[in-house]
Design a protein around this motif. Structure first.
Motif, PDB file in Angstrom:
ATOM      1  N   SER A 433     146.116 -57.189 -41.934  1.00  0.00           N
ATOM      2  CA  SER A 433     147.541 -57.229 -41.578  1.00  0.00           C
ATOM      3  C   SER A 433     148.318 -56.234 -42.444  1.00  0.00           C
ATOM      4  N   GLY A 434     147.795 -55.921 -43.593  1.00  0.00           N
ATOM      5  CA  GLY A 434     148.456 -54.941 -44.460  1.00  0.00           C
ATOM      6  C   GLY A 434     147.601 -54.691 -45.683  1.00  0.00           C
ATOM      7  N   PHE A 435     147.875 -53.558 -46.348  1.00  0.00           N
ATOM      8  CA  PHE A 435     147.114 -53.233 -47.565  1.00  0.00           C
ATOM      9  C   PHE A 435     147.927 -52.177 -48.300  1.00  0.00           C
ATOM     10  N   GLN A 436     148.435 -52.530 -49.438  1.00  0.00           N
ATOM     11  CA  GLN A 436     149.208 -51.556 -50.210  1.00  0.00           C
ATOM     12  C   GLN A 436     148.734 -51.576 -51.657  1.00  0.00           C
ATOM     13  N   SER A 437     148.891 -50.457 -52.327  1.00  0.00           N
ATOM     14  CA  SER A 437     148.498 -50.424 -53.735  1.00  0.00           C
ATOM     15  C   SER A 437     149.452 -49.555 -54.545  1.00  0.00           C
ATOM     16  N   LEU A 438     149.464 -49.783 -55.836  1.00  0.00           N
ATOM     17  CA  LEU A 438     150.374 -49.048 -56.730  1.00  0.00           C
ATOM     18  C   LEU A 438     149.764 -48.993 -58.123  1.00  0.00           C
ATOM     19  N   TRP A 439     149.717 -47.792 -58.694  1.00  0.00           N
ATOM     20  CA  TRP A 439     149.243 -47.693 -60.072  1.00  0.00           C
ATOM     21  C   TRP A 439     150.359 -48.106 -61.015  1.00  0.00           C
ATOM     22  N   LEU A 440     150.083 -49.115 -61.831  1.00  0.00           N
ATOM     23  CA  LEU A 440     151.098 -49.613 -62.769  1.00  0.00           C
ATOM     24  C   LEU A 440     150.957 -48.866 -64.091  1.00  0.00           C
ATOM     25  N   PRO A 441     151.987 -48.099 -64.470  1.00  0.00           N
ATOM     26  CA  PRO A 441     151.868 -47.307 -65.702  1.00  0.00           C
ATOM     27  C   PRO A 441     151.762 -48.187 -66.947  1.00  0.00           C
ATOM     28  N   ALA A 442     150.966 -47.705 -67.918  1.00  0.00           N
ATOM     29  CA  ALA A 442     150.770 -48.480 -69.149  1.00  0.00           C
ATOM     30  C   ALA A 442     152.067 -48.639 -69.930  1.00  0.00           C
ATOM     31  N   SER A 443     153.052 -47.774 -69.656  1.00  0.00           N
ATOM     32  CA  SER A 443     154.333 -47.917 -70.359  1.00  0.00           C
ATOM     33  C   SER A 443     154.972 -49.287 -70.071  1.00  0.00           C
ATOM     34  N   LEU A 444     154.580 -49.918 -68.960  1.00  0.00           N
ATOM     35  CA  LEU A 444     155.129 -51.249 -68.648  1.00  0.00           C
ATOM     36  C   LEU A 444     154.624 -52.314 -69.615  1.00  0.00           C
ATOM     37  N   LEU A 445     153.568 -51.972 -70.365  1.00  0.00           N
ATOM     38  CA  LEU A 445     153.053 -52.946 -71.340  1.00  0.00           C
ATOM     39  C   LEU A 445     153.756 -52.838 -72.689  1.00  0.00           C
ATOM     40  N   GLN A 446     154.611 -51.804 -72.846  1.00  0.00           N
ATOM     41  CA  GLN A 446     155.352 -51.703 -74.114  1.00  0.00           C
ATOM     42  C   GLN A 446     156.238 -52.941 -74.255  1.00  0.00           C
ATOM     43  N   SER A 447     156.412 -53.383 -75.516  1.00  0.00           N
ATOM     44  CA  SER A 447     157.048 -54.690 -75.699  1.00  0.00           C
ATOM     45  C   SER A 447     158.441 -54.771 -75.064  1.00  0.00           C
ATOM     46  N   ASP A 448     159.190 -53.652 -75.058  1.00  0.00           N
ATOM     47  CA  ASP A 448     160.534 -53.725 -74.490  1.00  0.00           C
ATOM     48  C   ASP A 448     160.527 -53.684 -72.953  1.00  0.00           C
ATOM     49  N   ARG A 449     159.369 -53.432 -72.340  1.00  0.00           N
ATOM     50  CA  ARG A 449     159.340 -53.360 -70.876  1.00  0.00           C
ATOM     51  C   ARG A 449     158.531 -54.500 -70.244  1.00  0.00           C
ATOM     52  N   ARG A 450     157.876 -55.279 -71.093  1.00  0.00           N
ATOM     53  CA  ARG A 450     156.987 -56.308 -70.549  1.00  0.00           C
ATOM     54  C   ARG A 450     157.724 -57.339 -69.713  1.00  0.00           C
ATOM     55  N   SER A 451     158.911 -57.741 -70.173  1.00  0.00           N
ATOM     56  CA  SER A 451     159.561 -58.823 -69.422  1.00  0.00           C
ATOM     57  C   SER A 451     160.013 -58.326 -68.051  1.00  0.00           C
ATOM     58  N   GLY A 452     160.336 -57.030 -67.942  1.00  0.00           N
ATOM     59  CA  GLY A 452     160.661 -56.466 -66.624  1.00  0.00           C
ATOM     60  C   GLY A 452     159.436 -56.505 -65.715  1.00  0.00           C
ATOM     61  N   ALA A 528     152.544 -58.454 -42.695  1.00  0.00           N
ATOM     62  CA  ALA A 528     152.730 -57.061 -43.137  1.00  0.00           C
ATOM     63  C   ALA A 528     154.111 -56.892 -43.778  1.00  0.00           C
ATOM     64  N   ARG A 529     155.102 -57.548 -43.182  1.00  0.00           N
ATOM     65  CA  ARG A 529     156.466 -57.441 -43.767  1.00  0.00           C
ATOM     66  C   ARG A 529     156.497 -58.075 -45.149  1.00  0.00           C
ATOM     67  N   ALA A 530     155.856 -59.240 -45.293  1.00  0.00           N
ATOM     68  CA  ALA A 530     155.853 -59.924 -46.599  1.00  0.00           C
ATOM     69  C   ALA A 530     155.133 -59.072 -47.650  1.00  0.00           C
ATOM     70  N   ILE A 531     154.060 -58.425 -47.227  1.00  0.00           N
ATOM     71  CA  ILE A 531     153.308 -57.550 -48.147  1.00  0.00           C
ATOM     72  C   ILE A 531     154.217 -56.402 -48.611  1.00  0.00           C
ATOM     73  N   GLY A 532     154.962 -55.836 -47.667  1.00  0.00           N
ATOM     74  CA  GLY A 532     155.890 -54.756 -48.009  1.00  0.00           C
ATOM     75  C   GLY A 532     156.974 -55.231 -48.970  1.00  0.00           C
ATOM     76  N   GLU A 533     157.475 -56.446 -48.735  1.00  0.00           N
ATOM     77  CA  GLU A 533     158.531 -56.971 -49.625  1.00  0.00           C
ATOM     78  C   GLU A 533     157.973 -57.207 -51.029  1.00  0.00           C
ATOM     79  N   ALA A 534     156.752 -57.727 -51.083  1.00  0.00           N
ATOM     80  CA  ALA A 534     156.143 -57.959 -52.400  1.00  0.00           C
ATOM     81  C   ALA A 534     155.986 -56.629 -53.139  1.00  0.00           C
ATOM     82  N   MET A 535     155.490 -55.614 -52.416  1.00  0.00           N
ATOM     83  CA  MET A 535     155.264 -54.325 -53.078  1.00  0.00           C
ATOM     84  C   MET A 535     156.580 -53.692 -53.531  1.00  0.00           C
ATOM     85  N   GLY A 540     159.998 -51.414 -57.847  1.00  0.00           N
ATOM     86  CA  GLY A 540     161.256 -51.434 -58.601  1.00  0.00           C
ATOM     87  C   GLY A 540     161.047 -51.148 -60.081  1.00  0.00           C
ATOM     88  N   VAL A 541     159.897 -51.582 -60.638  1.00  0.00           N
ATOM     89  CA  VAL A 541     159.654 -51.301 -62.063  1.00  0.00           C
ATOM     90  C   VAL A 541     158.759 -50.079 -62.264  1.00  0.00           C
TER      91      VAL A 541
END
Ligand code: FAD
Length: 605
Positions: A433-452, A528-535, A540-541
């Motif tokens: 029904s859908g398949f999406q992917s995104l590489w999450l940058p390691a900068s998101l693991l920095q302590s000031d960005r983790r909660s985001g 497919a719509r729900a998958i798009g909304e989740a992605m 956003g981050v």
């Protein structure tokens, strides 16, 4: 000719001096505007097909789909048997007319070619390439048949099917052609393009006591995975499969057989490493680096249920902290799933540690969970196991010690090493029904960005389950893994990502238009719509983050940048050099923007 086509033609002509003579000859000034279908007058006649059949020594197949059993009698026993077999990946892989994914709502449906060459030699591939080019046919290449995006099937086409070219041989001292002065000999494995990973691991690890970096799913094809980039459980330590490619043999659009490695045709070699299968030619042999085997491979699994949304948000936060501080290193890989009902599924693996060391690493995390029984319970209690690394793909060992973990090809007379992980069963023959992917940058693991990041993961998981594939991103990996992967055509984002987030939905095998076996398209579209909304929550981050060519949205916008980033112009120039007339076409493959979606019509510039 308008300005864009003129520029394109000029760019191609500018490459002429650098081109081999035979490739220059293949560059047609009048590249065909439309490939032929069986209904066209230009479709080759019986005599031409007979000639091709002779050239490939009887290996030309007029393709009949086994689905015809269901078209004739939906409720018949033959159709029932077929749908049972559609849960056996070896049955699908051995059938010229089938693909592992049955289709994808509003995207594509698996459809057989008209003819297929069941190639057994490089010569067969050369004959098929020449025939397709000379007769202006839509050409398709299939190895393991595991393309989610339908890149190894097309109606009205000629298929080159490499399944039977599956030889595997190990070397102690391999030197790529022409590299004797530049590279010391090294241990390696050479495989045919029809080999799958399960058999390759069995040869290299069980029998040879070495390690080769391939994919997680054992029935994926080696050639398709390497050209996609290719991640397996231990990629953080060993890099991508593409990074381990030492040499390939490839038949290009002009019918020439070329060797590609760091010293001979290095541009082609680089393009094959993650540039996406089916765009540059037909790979007929691959040689991959092998590594010393670690002592143990192991796994940590647990499923934690949070009793409230607030507790689940806290659990995700705790896991991300724990991951960043303890698991963000070459030892750890595989998957953590955030499920819709506030469940966190941990399915991680490790190498280079023993069982006790792995338990010690996880102890503080499970201690934290245990400390809040009012918030959390285990649906699967934490379990850490380790086994000698040599046994990880050993069919005899696995059937004996982990009978629930593996399934077998149950056809009478099937080879005993035709096994697959039970965890891959849901994907066999599935309809997406859908398949999406995104590489999450390691900068998101920095302590000031983790909660985001945690907020975004939590918000995404409200719409649809989110899978974090922590081995599909080289950040935190070994220096060797990162540097070898950086020297491939993949999006450079891979080196800086700590994970690939995958959000996908699937149904059991289903075929639109097949009575009694149709997917519910309305439900699939809702999913497919729900998958798009989740992605969207994750985007956003991680605005502008790329996604993985082999595991991504069929409807990916800006796919050139998303899959290859700044590497795309270089890849495109390699495509133009070796396949100027665009014989090789796959959906969202290099150069495919010049063709209609079905690959039949060259678009006006
Ligand atoms: C169940 C499942 C699990 C997966 N698991 C992983 C995973 O763990 N890690 C990962 O990185 N990816 C994974 N993938 C994605 C997979 O790596 C890619 O889809 C890969 O391209 C499949 O290769 P294949 O040969 O099996 O497929 P095919 O569908 O046969 O081929 C895929 C593409 O490569 C081309 N191709 C195949 N053989 C050749 C050849 N000899 N020469 C030129 N082009 C060729 C085809 O034309 C097509 O475009 C998975 C996919 C599935 C369906």
């Amino acid at each position: 000719m308008n300005r864009r086509s003129l520029l394109r033609r000029a760019a191609a002509l500018a490459l002429l001096p650098a081109m081999p003579r035979t490739v220059r000859a293949a560059l047609s000034e009048n590249a065909p505007a439309r490939r032929v279908r069986p209904s066209d007058a230009g479709w080759p006649g019986e005599a031409s097909w007979a000639q091709l059949n002779k050239a490939v020594r009887g290996r030309l197949i007029k393709v009949n789909s086994p689905m015809s059993a269901c078209r004739e009698a939906t409720d018949g026993a033959a159709c029932g048997d077929l749908f049972k077999e559609l849960k056996n990946p070896y049955y699908i892989g051995d059938n010229v007319a089938l693909t592992q994914t049955a289709g994808w709502v509003d995207a594509w449906e698996s459809q057989p070619s008209v003819y297929a060459v069941a190639a057994e030699t490089t010569g067969d591939v050369v004959a098929a390439v020449n025939f397709a080019r000379d007769n202006n046919l839509r050409l398709v290449v299939k190895g393991g048949g595991h393309s989610y995006l339908g890149r190894s099937n097309a109606p009205d086409s000629l298929l080159i099917w490499t399944r039977r070219m599956n030889a595997i041989s190990l070397h102690d001292d391999f030197t790529p052609l022409g590299c004797a002065a530049r590279q010391p000999p090294q241990p390696a494995v050479t495989v045919g393009p029809g080999a799958i990973w399960m058999h390759t691991y069995n040869a290299v690890t069980t029998k040879g006591g070495r390690y080769v970096q391939g994919g997680g799913c054992g029935t994926v094809g080696v050639a398709g995975l390497v050209q996609a980039g290719g991640f397996g459980s231990f990629s953080k330590n060993f890099g991508t499969a593409a990074a381990g490619l030492l040499e390939a043999e490839i038949v290009t659009a002009d019918g020439e057989v070329r060797v590609a490695n760091a010293c001979t045709n290095p541009d082609l070699y680089w393009g094959l490493k993650g540039g996406g299968g089916g765009s540059l030619g037909v790979v007929t042999r691959l040689t991959l680096k092998t590594h010393a085997l670690p002592s143990f491979f192991g796994a940590v699994s647990a499923t934690i249920h949070a009793f409230s949304d607030t507790a689940f948000r806290r659990l995700i936060g705790q896991f991300i902290d724990f991951y960043a501080d303890n698991l963000f290193n070459p030892h750890w890989g595989e998957i953590v799933n955030l499920r819709l009902d506030n469940r966190l599924e941990i399915r991680m693996v490790f190498q280079g540690l023993d069982q006790q060391q792995a338990q010690t690493v996880w102890q503080p995390f499970f201690h934290w969970v245990n400390g809040s029984p009012q918030d959390f319970t285990y649906q699967l209690t934490p379990r850490t196991i380790a086994a000698p690394a040599r046994n990880l793909w050993d069919p005899i060992f696995l059937k004996q010690h982990f009978p629930g973990g593996v399934l077998s090809d149950d056809r009478p007379g099937a080879p005993s090493d035709n096994i697959f992980r039970s965890g891959n069963l849901a994907e066999v023959g599935h309809f997406l029904s859908g398949f999406q992917s995104l590489w999450l940058p390691a900068s998101l693991l920095q302590s000031d960005r983790r909660s985001g990041l945690v907020d975004a993961l939590f918000a995404a998981g409200r719409h649809w389950p989110v899978e974090l594939h922590l081995q599909k991103g080289l950040a935190g990996g070994s220096e060797g893994a990162v540097s070898a992967t950086t020297d491939t055509a993949m999006n450079p984002d891979v080196a800086g990502a700590f994970a690939l987030a995958i959000i996908a939905g699937e149904d059991p095998p289903a075929f639109p238009g097949l009575p009694g076996h149709q997917p519910d398209l309305e439900i699939d579209r809702r999913h497919a719509r729900a998958i798009g909304e989740a992605m969207s929550e994750l985007k956003g981050v991680a605005p502008g983050a790329g996604s993985y060519f082999a595991e991504s949205d069929f409807f990916e916008r800006n796919w050139q940048t998303s899959y290859w980033g700044q590497n795309y112009p270089r890849l495109l120039s390699i495509k133009k050099k070796y396949d100027p007339a665009g014989l090789f076409f796959v959906h969202h493959g290099v150069g495919s923007e010049e063709w209609s979606a079905d690959g039949f019509t060259r678009l006006a510039g």
